[in-house]
Motif scaffolding. Structure first.
Motif, PDB file in Angstrom:
ATOM      1  N   GLN A   1     -40.001  97.048  31.444  1.00  0.00           N
ATOM      2  CA  GLN A   1     -39.114  98.074  30.903  1.00  0.00           C
ATOM      3  C   GLN A   1     -37.884  97.490  30.202  1.00  0.00           C
ATOM      4  O   GLN A   1     -36.989  98.237  29.812  1.00  0.00           O
ATOM      5  CB  GLN A   1     -38.700  99.047  32.009  1.00  0.00           C
ATOM      6  CG  GLN A   1     -39.875  99.854  32.522  1.00  0.00           C
ATOM      7  CD  GLN A   1     -39.479 100.821  33.614  1.00  0.00           C
ATOM      8  OE1 GLN A   1     -38.355 100.837  34.090  1.00  0.00           O
ATOM      9  NE2 GLN A   1     -40.427 101.636  34.021  1.00  0.00           N
ATOM     10  N   VAL A   2     -37.859  96.178  30.062  1.00  0.00           N
ATOM     11  CA  VAL A   2     -36.767  95.525  29.324  1.00  0.00           C
ATOM     12  C   VAL A   2     -37.388  95.001  28.036  1.00  0.00           C
ATOM     13  O   VAL A   2     -38.089  93.997  28.050  1.00  0.00           O
ATOM     14  CB  VAL A   2     -36.130  94.382  30.148  1.00  0.00           C
ATOM     15  CG1 VAL A   2     -35.036  93.703  29.351  1.00  0.00           C
ATOM     16  CG2 VAL A   2     -35.605  94.909  31.478  1.00  0.00           C
ATOM     17  N   PRO A   3     -37.168  95.684  26.927  1.00  0.00           N
ATOM     18  CA  PRO A   3     -37.878  95.390  25.681  1.00  0.00           C
ATOM     19  C   PRO A   3     -37.818  93.927  25.229  1.00  0.00           C
ATOM     20  O   PRO A   3     -38.812  93.379  24.786  1.00  0.00           O
ATOM     21  CB  PRO A   3     -37.198  96.295  24.651  1.00  0.00           C
ATOM     22  CG  PRO A   3     -36.604  97.403  25.451  1.00  0.00           C
ATOM     23  CD  PRO A   3     -36.237  96.806  26.779  1.00  0.00           C
ATOM     24  N   GLU A   4     -36.681  93.282  25.360  1.00  0.00           N
ATOM     25  CA  GLU A   4     -36.560  91.909  24.869  1.00  0.00           C
ATOM     26  C   GLU A   4     -36.981  90.849  25.891  1.00  0.00           C
ATOM     27  O   GLU A   4     -37.046  89.664  25.566  1.00  0.00           O
ATOM     28  CB  GLU A   4     -35.128  91.637  24.397  1.00  0.00           C
ATOM     29  CG  GLU A   4     -34.069  91.729  25.459  1.00  0.00           C
ATOM     30  CD  GLU A   4     -33.568  93.142  25.756  1.00  0.00           C
ATOM     31  OE1 GLU A   4     -32.700  93.264  26.619  1.00  0.00           O
ATOM     32  OE2 GLU A   4     -34.032  94.115  25.148  1.00  0.00           O
ATOM     33  N   ALA A   5     -37.294  91.249  27.106  1.00  0.00           N
ATOM     34  CA  ALA A   5     -37.591  90.285  28.173  1.00  0.00           C
ATOM     35  C   ALA A   5     -38.805  89.405  27.861  1.00  0.00           C
ATOM     36  O   ALA A   5     -38.761  88.191  28.060  1.00  0.00           O
ATOM     37  CB  ALA A   5     -37.783  90.998  29.502  1.00  0.00           C
ATOM     38  N   LEU A   6     -39.883  89.982  27.387  1.00  0.00           N
ATOM     39  CA  LEU A   6     -41.082  89.188  27.124  1.00  0.00           C
ATOM     40  C   LEU A   6     -40.859  88.199  25.983  1.00  0.00           C
ATOM     41  O   LEU A   6     -41.249  87.033  26.082  1.00  0.00           O
ATOM     42  CB  LEU A   6     -42.288  90.087  26.826  1.00  0.00           C
ATOM     43  CG  LEU A   6     -43.626  89.366  26.683  1.00  0.00           C
ATOM     44  CD1 LEU A   6     -43.952  88.546  27.933  1.00  0.00           C
ATOM     45  CD2 LEU A   6     -44.733  90.361  26.394  1.00  0.00           C
ATOM     46  N   ALA A   7     -40.203  88.637  24.923  1.00  0.00           N
ATOM     47  CA  ALA A   7     -39.915  87.734  23.807  1.00  0.00           C
ATOM     48  C   ALA A   7     -39.033  86.573  24.267  1.00  0.00           C
ATOM     49  O   ALA A   7     -39.264  85.417  23.900  1.00  0.00           O
ATOM     50  CB  ALA A   7     -39.237  88.491  22.664  1.00  0.00           C
ATOM     51  N   GLU A   8     -38.038  86.856  25.086  1.00  0.00           N
ATOM     52  CA  GLU A   8     -37.178  85.800  25.614  1.00  0.00           C
ATOM     53  C   GLU A   8     -37.963  84.882  26.548  1.00  0.00           C
ATOM     54  O   GLU A   8     -37.768  83.664  26.545  1.00  0.00           O
ATOM     55  CB  GLU A   8     -35.966  86.394  26.340  1.00  0.00           C
ATOM     56  CG  GLU A   8     -34.980  87.062  25.424  1.00  0.00           C
ATOM     57  CD  GLU A   8     -34.417  86.135  24.363  1.00  0.00           C
ATOM     58  OE1 GLU A   8     -34.051  84.991  24.679  1.00  0.00           O
ATOM     59  OE2 GLU A   8     -34.343  86.566  23.198  1.00  0.00           O
TER      60      GLU A   8
ATOM     61  N   GLY B   1     -45.272  85.995  30.976  1.00  0.00           N
ATOM     62  CA  GLY B   1     -46.043  87.232  30.918  1.00  0.00           C
ATOM     63  C   GLY B   1     -45.275  88.367  31.557  1.00  0.00           C
ATOM     64  O   GLY B   1     -44.184  88.163  32.113  1.00  0.00           O
ATOM     65  N   LEU B   2     -45.846  89.538  31.479  1.00  0.00           N
ATOM     66  CA  LEU B   2     -45.213  90.703  32.098  1.00  0.00           C
ATOM     67  C   LEU B   2     -45.355  90.632  33.616  1.00  0.00           C
ATOM     68  O   LEU B   2     -46.337  90.090  34.144  1.00  0.00           O
ATOM     69  CB  LEU B   2     -45.832  91.993  31.569  1.00  0.00           C
ATOM     70  CG  LEU B   2     -45.543  92.289  30.102  1.00  0.00           C
ATOM     71  CD1 LEU B   2     -46.348  93.488  29.628  1.00  0.00           C
ATOM     72  CD2 LEU B   2     -44.054  92.517  29.878  1.00  0.00           C
ATOM     73  N   LEU B   3     -44.397  91.183  34.309  1.00  0.00           N
ATOM     74  CA  LEU B   3     -44.320  91.120  35.760  1.00  0.00           C
ATOM     75  C   LEU B   3     -45.618  91.524  36.459  1.00  0.00           C
ATOM     76  O   LEU B   3     -46.014  90.895  37.435  1.00  0.00           O
ATOM     77  CB  LEU B   3     -43.169  92.018  36.229  1.00  0.00           C
ATOM     78  CG  LEU B   3     -42.823  92.022  37.702  1.00  0.00           C
ATOM     79  CD1 LEU B   3     -42.420  90.629  38.159  1.00  0.00           C
ATOM     80  CD2 LEU B   3     -41.709  92.998  37.975  1.00  0.00           C
TER      81      LEU B   3
END
Length: 66
Positions: free
Chosen positions: A19-26, A44-46
């Motif tokens: 649910q944090v849009p920039e988290a995966l890119a970072e 990867g996603l959680l």
């Protein structure tokens, strides 16, 4: 004995909150940086199966949550 500049962590997993849009890119940026420095890294996603499997199987020395 490891060289003084070697990381004690050689297998790092970066878990991004979905649910944090920039988290995966970072997370991918962090993984790329680590790979350039000779560390195996996966981002990867959680709740992603591959990420969870790596952790459950003990294939991570360090888990970073974003």
């Amino acid at each position: 004995m490891t060289p003084s500049n070697a990381s004690p962590f050689q297998h790092i997993v970066i878990a991004a909150h979905p649910q944090v849009p920039e988290a995966l890119a970072e997370g991918h940026k962090v993984a790329a940086f680590l790979k350039r420095h000779g560390v195996e890294a996966y981002a990867g996603l959680l709740y992603e199966d591959e990420l969870r499997q790596r952790v459950e199987e003990g294939r991570a020395d360090l888990l970073i949550a974003l």
